[in-house]
Scaffold this motif. Structure first.
Motif, PDB file in Angstrom:
ATOM      1  N   VAL A 244       0.987  -1.450   0.287  1.00 35.17           N
ATOM      2  CA  VAL A 244       0.715   0.431  -0.182  1.00 35.17           C
ATOM      3  C   VAL A 244       1.109   0.617  -0.310  1.00 35.17           C
ATOM      4  CG1 VAL A 244      -1.636   1.199   1.533  1.00 35.17           C
ATOM      5  CG2 VAL A 244      -1.926  -1.027   0.695  1.00 35.17           C
ATOM      6  N   GLU A 245       1.848   1.720   0.822  1.00 35.14           N
ATOM      7  CA  GLU A 245       2.449   2.808   0.671  1.00 35.14           C
ATOM      8  C   GLU A 245       3.850   2.645  -0.815  1.00 35.14           C
ATOM      9  OE1 GLU A 245       5.305   0.993   3.983  1.00 35.14           O
ATOM     10  OE2 GLU A 245       4.378   2.031   5.320  1.00 35.14           O
ATOM     11  N   THR A 246       3.363   1.766  -1.712  1.00 42.63           N
ATOM     12  CA  THR A 246       3.732   1.914  -2.706  1.00 42.63           C
ATOM     13  C   THR A 246       2.264   2.498  -4.142  1.00 42.63           C
ATOM     14  OG1 THR A 246       3.955  -0.140  -4.026  1.00 42.63           O
ATOM     15  CG2 THR A 246       5.387   0.381  -3.048  1.00 42.63           C
ATOM     16  N   LEU A 247       1.633   2.673  -3.655  1.00 36.78           N
ATOM     17  CA  LEU A 247       0.243   3.040  -4.280  1.00 36.78           C
ATOM     18  C   LEU A 247       0.177   4.686  -3.883  1.00 36.78           C
ATOM     19  CD1 LEU A 247      -1.612   0.320  -2.884  1.00 36.78           C
ATOM     20  CD2 LEU A 247      -0.716  -0.205  -5.568  1.00 36.78           C
ATOM     21  N   THR A 248      -0.023   4.942  -5.373  1.00 36.84           N
ATOM     22  CA  THR A 248      -0.428   6.846  -4.990  1.00 36.84           C
ATOM     23  C   THR A 248      -1.783   7.018  -3.869  1.00 36.84           C
ATOM     24  OG1 THR A 248      -2.065   6.516  -7.550  1.00 36.84           O
ATOM     25  CG2 THR A 248       0.444   6.874  -7.792  1.00 36.84           C
ATOM     26  N   GLU A 249      -2.325   8.127  -4.157  1.00 37.20           N
ATOM     27  CA  GLU A 249      -3.576   8.544  -3.498  1.00 37.20           C
ATOM     28  C   GLU A 249      -3.935   8.049  -3.851  1.00 37.20           C
ATOM     29  OE1 GLU A 249      -5.605  12.460  -1.635  1.00 37.20           O
ATOM     30  OE2 GLU A 249      -4.009  12.179  -1.258  1.00 37.20           O
ATOM     31  N   GLU A 250      -5.122   8.601  -5.311  1.00 35.21           N
ATOM     32  CA  GLU A 250      -5.682   7.699  -5.686  1.00 35.21           C
ATOM     33  C   GLU A 250      -5.998   6.682  -5.535  1.00 35.21           C
ATOM     34  OE1 GLU A 250      -9.722   8.120  -8.565  1.00 35.21           O
ATOM     35  OE2 GLU A 250      -7.963  10.074  -7.101  1.00 35.21           O
ATOM     36  N   GLU A 251      -5.188   5.549  -6.271  1.00 41.15           N
ATOM     37  CA  GLU A 251      -4.822   3.928  -6.512  1.00 41.15           C
ATOM     38  C   GLU A 251      -5.089   3.565  -4.779  1.00 41.15           C
ATOM     39  OE1 GLU A 251      -1.493   3.032  -9.514  1.00 41.15           O
ATOM     40  OE2 GLU A 251      -0.950   3.934  -7.143  1.00 41.15           O
ATOM     41  N   VAL A 252      -4.772   4.364  -3.946  1.00 38.82           N
ATOM     42  CA  VAL A 252      -4.949   3.552  -2.221  1.00 38.82           C
ATOM     43  C   VAL A 252      -6.940   4.129  -2.189  1.00 38.82           C
ATOM     44  CG1 VAL A 252      -5.120   4.718   0.172  1.00 38.82           C
ATOM     45  CG2 VAL A 252      -2.488   4.181  -1.336  1.00 38.82           C
ATOM     46  N   LYS A 253      -7.910   5.418  -2.768  1.00 38.07           N
ATOM     47  CA  LYS A 253      -9.111   5.696  -2.664  1.00 38.07           C
ATOM     48  C   LYS A 253      -9.635   4.321  -3.367  1.00 38.07           C
ATOM     49  CE  LYS A 253     -11.669   9.259  -3.980  1.00 38.07           C
ATOM     50  NZ  LYS A 253     -11.295  10.836  -4.235  1.00 38.07           N
ATOM     51  N   ASN A 254      -8.796   4.343  -4.925  1.00 41.95           N
ATOM     52  CA  ASN A 254      -9.810   2.739  -5.534  1.00 41.95           C
ATOM     53  C   ASN A 254      -9.549   1.554  -5.195  1.00 41.95           C
ATOM     54  OD1 ASN A 254     -10.415   4.766  -7.458  1.00 41.95           O
ATOM     55  ND2 ASN A 254      -8.400   4.735  -8.637  1.00 41.95           N
ATOM     56  N   LEU A 255      -8.638   1.010  -3.753  1.00 35.87           N
ATOM     57  CA  LEU A 255      -8.368   0.179  -2.818  1.00 35.87           C
ATOM     58  C   LEU A 255      -9.396  -0.422  -1.855  1.00 35.87           C
ATOM     59  CD1 LEU A 255      -6.985  -2.885  -2.882  1.00 35.87           C
ATOM     60  CD2 LEU A 255      -5.493  -0.944  -1.593  1.00 35.87           C
ATOM     61  N   CYS A 256      -9.718   1.050  -1.263  1.00 34.22           N
ATOM     62  CA  CYS A 256     -10.122   1.393  -0.281  1.00 34.22           C
ATOM     63  C   CYS A 256     -12.286   0.917  -0.906  1.00 34.22           C
ATOM     64  CB  CYS A 256     -10.554   3.421   0.112  1.00 34.22           C
ATOM     65  SG  CYS A 256      -8.842   2.922   1.233  1.00 34.22           S
ATOM     66  N   PHE A 257     -12.390   1.449  -2.626  1.00 35.47           N
ATOM     67  CA  PHE A 257     -13.744   0.886  -2.139  1.00 35.47           C
ATOM     68  C   PHE A 257     -13.656  -0.126  -3.146  1.00 35.47           C
ATOM     69  CE2 PHE A 257     -13.484   6.304  -3.492  1.00 35.47           C
ATOM     70  CZ  PHE A 257     -14.391   6.074  -2.455  1.00 35.47           C
ATOM     71  N   GLU A 258     -13.029  -0.967  -3.306  1.00 38.01           N
ATOM     72  CA  GLU A 258     -13.134  -1.950  -3.863  1.00 38.01           C
ATOM     73  C   GLU A 258     -12.949  -3.123  -2.926  1.00 38.01           C
ATOM     74  OE1 GLU A 258     -10.761  -5.167  -6.023  1.00 38.01           O
ATOM     75  OE2 GLU A 258     -10.280  -3.500  -6.830  1.00 38.01           O
ATOM     76  N   VAL A 259     -12.128  -2.700  -1.794  1.00 40.58           N
ATOM     77  CA  VAL A 259     -12.681  -3.524   0.010  1.00 40.58           C
ATOM     78  C   VAL A 259     -13.999  -3.204   0.278  1.00 40.58           C
ATOM     79  CG1 VAL A 259     -11.633  -3.873   2.040  1.00 40.58           C
ATOM     80  CG2 VAL A 259      -9.854  -3.474  -0.247  1.00 40.58           C
ATOM     81  N   LYS A 260     -13.922  -2.168  -0.272  1.00 41.48           N
ATOM     82  CA  LYS A 260     -15.403  -1.471   1.205  1.00 41.48           C
ATOM     83  C   LYS A 260     -16.906  -2.260  -0.375  1.00 41.48           C
ATOM     84  CE  LYS A 260     -19.020   1.950   1.096  1.00 41.48           C
ATOM     85  NZ  LYS A 260     -20.364   1.431   0.072  1.00 41.48           N
ATOM     86  N   ASP A 261     -16.518  -2.184  -1.035  1.00 43.11           N
ATOM     87  CA  ASP A 261     -17.899  -2.957  -1.787  1.00 43.11           C
ATOM     88  C   ASP A 261     -18.058  -4.924  -1.637  1.00 43.11           C
ATOM     89  OD1 ASP A 261     -18.514  -0.322  -3.324  1.00 43.11           O
ATOM     90  OD2 ASP A 261     -17.777  -0.808  -5.495  1.00 43.11           O
ATOM     91  N   LEU A 262     -16.646  -4.977  -1.923  1.00 49.39           N
ATOM     92  CA  LEU A 262     -16.213  -6.568  -1.826  1.00 49.39           C
ATOM     93  C   LEU A 262     -17.146  -7.221   0.305  1.00 49.39           C
ATOM     94  CD1 LEU A 262     -13.111  -7.211  -3.172  1.00 49.39           C
ATOM     95  CD2 LEU A 262     -15.054  -7.866  -3.907  1.00 49.39           C
ATOM     96  N   TYR A 263     -16.806  -6.184   1.136  1.00 45.48           N
ATOM     97  CA  TYR A 263     -17.106  -6.663   2.570  1.00 45.48           C
ATOM     98  C   TYR A 263     -17.863  -5.818   3.059  1.00 45.48           C
ATOM     99  CZ  TYR A 263     -12.644  -9.710   2.220  1.00 45.48           C
ATOM    100  OH  TYR A 263     -11.637 -10.109   1.643  1.00 45.48           O
ATOM    101  N   GLU A 264     -19.044  -5.707   2.708  1.00 47.77           N
ATOM    102  CA  GLU A 264     -20.067  -4.454   2.977  1.00 47.77           C
ATOM    103  C   GLU A 264     -21.044  -5.335   3.519  1.00 47.77           C
ATOM    104  OE1 GLU A 264     -21.804   0.086   2.253  1.00 47.77           O
ATOM    105  OE2 GLU A 264     -21.633  -1.713   0.702  1.00 47.77           O
ATOM    106  N   ASP A 265     -21.024  -6.226   2.253  1.00 51.53           N
ATOM    107  CA  ASP A 265     -22.520  -7.115   2.734  1.00 51.53           C
ATOM    108  C   ASP A 265     -22.313  -8.003   4.456  1.00 51.53           C
ATOM    109  OD1 ASP A 265     -24.419  -6.379   1.012  1.00 51.53           O
ATOM    110  OD2 ASP A 265     -23.629  -8.407  -0.512  1.00 51.53           O
TER     111      ASP A 265
END
Length: 66
Positions: free
Chosen positions: A28-49
């Motif tokens: 995660v430390e190698t990612l840009t801020e935008e990539e981290v933001k997109n990763l967070c949304f992906e995790v949110k979508d996967l685990y929200e239920d």
């Protein structure tokens, strides 16, 4: 600071989980801020239920448009 926390908690931490956490943190430390933001949304979508089952909610002010 992470190393100090690890040393203090070493007997409580599963070694394999710790290694996975360290790898993930380094990645995660190698990612840009935008990539981290997109990763967070992906995790949110996967685990929200799953989180709903445990009554854990994401903050209401988090959305894909920001």
């Amino acid at each position: 600071m992470l190393e100090e926390m690890i040393h203090e908690q070493l007997n409580l931490i599963d070694k394999e989980e710790l290694e996975d956490y360290i790898k993930a943190k380094k990645y995660v430390e190698t990612l840009t801020e935008e990539e981290v933001k997109n990763l967070c949304f992906e995790v949110k979508d996967l685990y929200e239920d799953v989180l709903k089952e445990f009554e854990i909610n994401f903050p209401k002010n988090i959305n894909h448009d920001n």
